[in-house]
Design an enzyme around this catalytic site. Structure first.
Site, PDB file in Angstrom:
ATOM      1  N   LYS A   1       0.811  -1.205  -0.051  1.00 44.76           N
ATOM      2  CA  LYS A   1       0.070   0.059  -0.056  1.00 44.76           C
ATOM      3  C   LYS A   1       0.693   1.288   0.002  1.00 44.76           C
ATOM      4  CE  LYS A   1      -4.307  -1.750   1.971  1.00 44.76           C
ATOM      5  NZ  LYS A   1      -5.280  -1.412   3.107  1.00 44.76           N
TER       6      LYS A   1
ATOM      7  N   LYS B   1      -4.272  -9.774  -6.246  1.00 45.76           N
ATOM      8  CA  LYS B   1      -5.337  -9.886  -5.431  1.00 45.76           C
ATOM      9  C   LYS B   1      -6.505  -9.090  -5.715  1.00 45.76           C
ATOM     10  CE  LYS B   1      -6.229  -8.034  -1.627  1.00 45.76           C
ATOM     11  NZ  LYS B   1      -5.984  -7.712  -0.074  1.00 45.76           N
TER      12      LYS B   1
ATOM     13  N   LYS C   1     -10.801  -3.911  -3.749  1.00 43.21           N
ATOM     14  CA  LYS C   1     -11.254  -2.820  -3.772  1.00 43.21           C
ATOM     15  C   LYS C   1     -10.865  -1.660  -4.773  1.00 43.21           C
ATOM     16  CE  LYS C   1     -13.676  -3.344   0.547  1.00 43.21           C
ATOM     17  NZ  LYS C   1     -13.071  -3.369   1.821  1.00 43.21           N
TER      18      LYS C   1
HETATM   19  P1  AMP Z   1     -10.842  -5.591   3.081  1.00 42.42           P
HETATM   20  O1  AMP Z   1     -11.307  -5.474   1.517  1.00 42.42           O
HETATM   21  O2  AMP Z   1      -9.522  -5.227   2.734  1.00 42.42           O
HETATM   22  O3  AMP Z   1     -11.509  -4.860   3.801  1.00 42.42           O
HETATM   23  O4  AMP Z   1     -11.036  -6.888   3.342  1.00 42.42           O
HETATM   24  C1  AMP Z   1     -12.120  -7.565   4.252  1.00 42.42           C
HETATM   25  C2  AMP Z   1     -12.111  -8.980   4.202  1.00 42.42           C
HETATM   26  O5  AMP Z   1     -12.078  -9.696   2.999  1.00 42.42           O
HETATM   27  C3  AMP Z   1     -10.843  -9.599   4.820  1.00 42.42           C
HETATM   28  O6  AMP Z   1     -11.185 -10.589   5.545  1.00 42.42           O
HETATM   29  C4  AMP Z   1     -10.028 -10.001   3.811  1.00 42.42           C
HETATM   30  O7  AMP Z   1      -9.014 -10.897   4.051  1.00 42.42           O
HETATM   31  C5  AMP Z   1     -11.033 -10.355   2.898  1.00 42.42           C
HETATM   32  N1  AMP Z   1     -10.562 -10.367   1.388  1.00 42.42           N
HETATM   33  C6  AMP Z   1     -10.363  -8.961   0.777  1.00 42.42           C
HETATM   34  N2  AMP Z   1     -10.179  -9.297  -0.616  1.00 42.42           N
HETATM   35  C7  AMP Z   1      -9.949 -10.577  -0.736  1.00 42.42           C
HETATM   36  C8  AMP Z   1      -9.580 -11.520  -1.642  1.00 42.42           C
HETATM   37  N3  AMP Z   1      -9.421 -11.191  -3.050  1.00 42.42           N
HETATM   38  N4  AMP Z   1      -9.660 -13.032  -1.753  1.00 42.42           N
HETATM   39  C9  AMP Z   1     -10.313 -13.302  -0.462  1.00 42.42           C
HETATM   40  N5  AMP Z   1     -10.356 -12.614   0.675  1.00 42.42           N
HETATM   41  C10 AMP Z   1     -10.357 -11.347   0.386  1.00 42.42           C
END
Ligand code: AMP
Ligand code: TRP
Length: 331
Positions: free
Chosen positions: A117, A197, A200
Site C-alpha cells: 500500500k 489479489k 476494492k
Molecule cells: P478488505 O477489503 O481489505 O477490508 O477485506 C475484508 C475481508 O475480505 C478480509 O477478511 C480479507 O481477507 C477479505 N478479502 C479481501 N480481498 C480478498 C480476496 N481477493 N480474496 C479473499 N478474501 C479477500
C-alpha cells in the site's frame, strides 16, 4: 463460549473476494448449530482502517451504511451477531495507542500489506500503524477466532505476538486469537491479472465483480475474464487464471476446489464461463434483493449499529480498564 471477531473496511465496493474470503464464512459460522449456542460474534465496519488511504468524506459516510446493509443482505443476522462501527467505540483507538508502545518498529516494517500500500499511496503513519489497530480490535474482545481471507494472516500473527508480549510484561490479560482461513478459495485473484489479489482499489472495473453489480455486468466480466491458450478444462494444464475461476466456482457451489475441478474436467472454457456466471448471478441476485429491502431503511440500520455498539462497548471497556490498570495509567 467462543468469541469470533472480524471486519471489513467501508473503503469501496464490496466484491466477491470479500464475500468468499470473509462474509460467507461469517454467515456459515453464525448459522452452524453448534456455534450459535456457544459463540459471541462481532462483525465490525472498520472505518478507522479505511481512512489510512484517502477517502472522500461524503462517500465514506454512505459506504458505512451500505456495508451494514450488505452484511445483513448476505445473511448476517443482527439478532445473532453484533454489528457495529469501529470509530463509534473509542476503546479501539485507545488500546491501539497503548499497544503501539510495545510494538517493535521493525516488525511493522515487515508487513507485506504495508509494503504494497505504501507504494500506491503516500505512506502516512496511520497506514504503518494499521496492524496495531487491527490487533486492538481483536484483543479487546478476548477473541478466539478471526475469520478472514489469506491476506490477513500476517496481521493476526502480529496480534498474537503483541498479546504474548503484553501478557509477559504485565501479566495474563489477552487471549491469543487464531486466524480462521478457509482451505480453498482464501485468496481470490483479479479477473484480469491472476497475479494480483482481487481488490476494492483496482482501477480496472473488469478485474472485480462487486456484490451490487447488475446481471449484465457480471456476465460481461466473466466473459472477459482472462484464461489461457487452452480451450477445455484439463487438470494437466491448470493455469493460475483458470484455477482462480475454478476457486470462485467452488466457493459458489460450496464444494471443494478438487471436487469442482473433477466435475468440470473436459468442459469447454465458454461452457464453464456460462455455468460460473449463472451461479454468481443466482447468489448475488438474492443478496441484492435483500439489500434493496434494507438499504433505504436508514433508521433501522442505525438502530442495529447502535445496539451493536452498546454491546461491544460494554465488553471492550472492561478489557481496556484492566489494561490501563496493569500499565499504571490514570489517577
Ligand atoms: P478488505 O477489503 O481489505 O477490508 O477485506 C475484508 C475481508 O475480505 C478480509 O477478511 C480479507 O481477507 C477479505 N478479502 C479481501 N480481498 C480478498 C480476496 N481477493 N480474496 C479473499 N478474501 C479477500
Ligand atoms: N485489515 C482487515 C482487512 O483489510 C480488516 C480488519 C480490521 C479486520 N480489523 C480487523 C479483520 C479485525 C479481522 C479482525 O481485511
Amino acid at each position: 463460549m467462543k468469541t469470533i471477531f472480524s471486519g471489513i473496511q467501508p473503503s469501496g465496493n464490496l466484491h466477491i473476494g470479500n464475500y468468499i474470503g470473509a462474509l460467507r464464512q461469517w454467515v456459515n459460522l453464525q448459522n452452524s448449530e453448534s456455534k450459535i449456542q456457544n459463540s459471541e460474534l462481532f462483525f465490525c465496519i472498520v472505518d478507522l482502517h479505511a481512512i489510512t488511504v484517502p477517502q472522500d468524506p461524503r462517500v465514506l459516510k454512505g459506504k458505512i451504511l451500505e456495508v451494514t446493509a450488505l452484511y445483513i443482505a448476505s445473511g448476517i443476522d443482527p439478532k445473532k451477531s453484533h454489528i457495529f462501527v469501529q470509530s463509534e467505540n473509542p476503546d479501539h483507538a485507545e488500546l491501539a495507542w497503548i499497544l503501539n508502545t510495545i510494538t517493535p518498529f521493525g516488525q511493522l516494517e515487515r508487513m507485506t500489506q504495508f509494503k504494497d500500500k505504501s507504494q500506491k499511496h503516500e505512506a502516512n503513519v496511520g497506514l504503518f500503524d494499521y496492524p496495531v489497530l487491527m490487533a486492538s480490535d481483536i484483543l479487546l474482545y478476548d477473541t478466539d477466532e478471526v475469520p478472514v481471507g489469506e491476506d490477513q494472516k500476517q496481521h493476526i500473527e502480529l496480534t498474537r505476538d503483541l498479546a504474548e508480549k503484553f501478557n509477559s510484561k504485565f501479566g495474563q490479560t489477552f487471549k491469543l486469537p487464531m486466524p480462521m482461513i478457509q482451505k480453498d478459495a482464501a485468496r481470490i485473484m483479479s479477473l484480469q491479472n491472476p497475479a494480483s489479489k482481487m481488490s476494492k482499489s483496482d482501477k480496472d472495473p473488469l478485474a472485480t465483480i462487486n456484490l451490487l453489480d447488475s446481471e449484465e455486468e457480471i456476465r460481461e466480466k466473466i466473459k472477459k475474464a482472462v484464461t489461457d491458450s487452452g480451450s477445455h478444462i484439463s487438470k494437466d494444464q491448470g493455469s493460475e487464471a483458470l484455477s482462480n475461476l475454478i476457486s470462485i466456482y467452488s466457493a459458489f457451489v460450496n464444494k471443494s476446489f478438487e471436487g469442482s475441478y473433477d466435475e468440470l474436467e473436459g468442459k469447454s472454457y465458454s461452457e464453464f464461463k456460462t455455468l460460473l456466471a449463472d451461479l454468481i448471478v443466482e447468489t448475488l441476485t438474492q443478496i441484492q434483493k435483500r439489500y434493496k429491502e434494507i438499504a433505504g431503511e436508514k433508521s433501522i440500520l442505525k438502530d442495529i449499529l447502535e445496539e451493536g455498539r452498546e454491546f461491544a462497548k460494554d465488553k471492550s471497556s472492561k478489557k481496556l480498564l484492566e489494561v490501563k490498570e496493569k500499565v499504571g495509567l490514570g489517577m
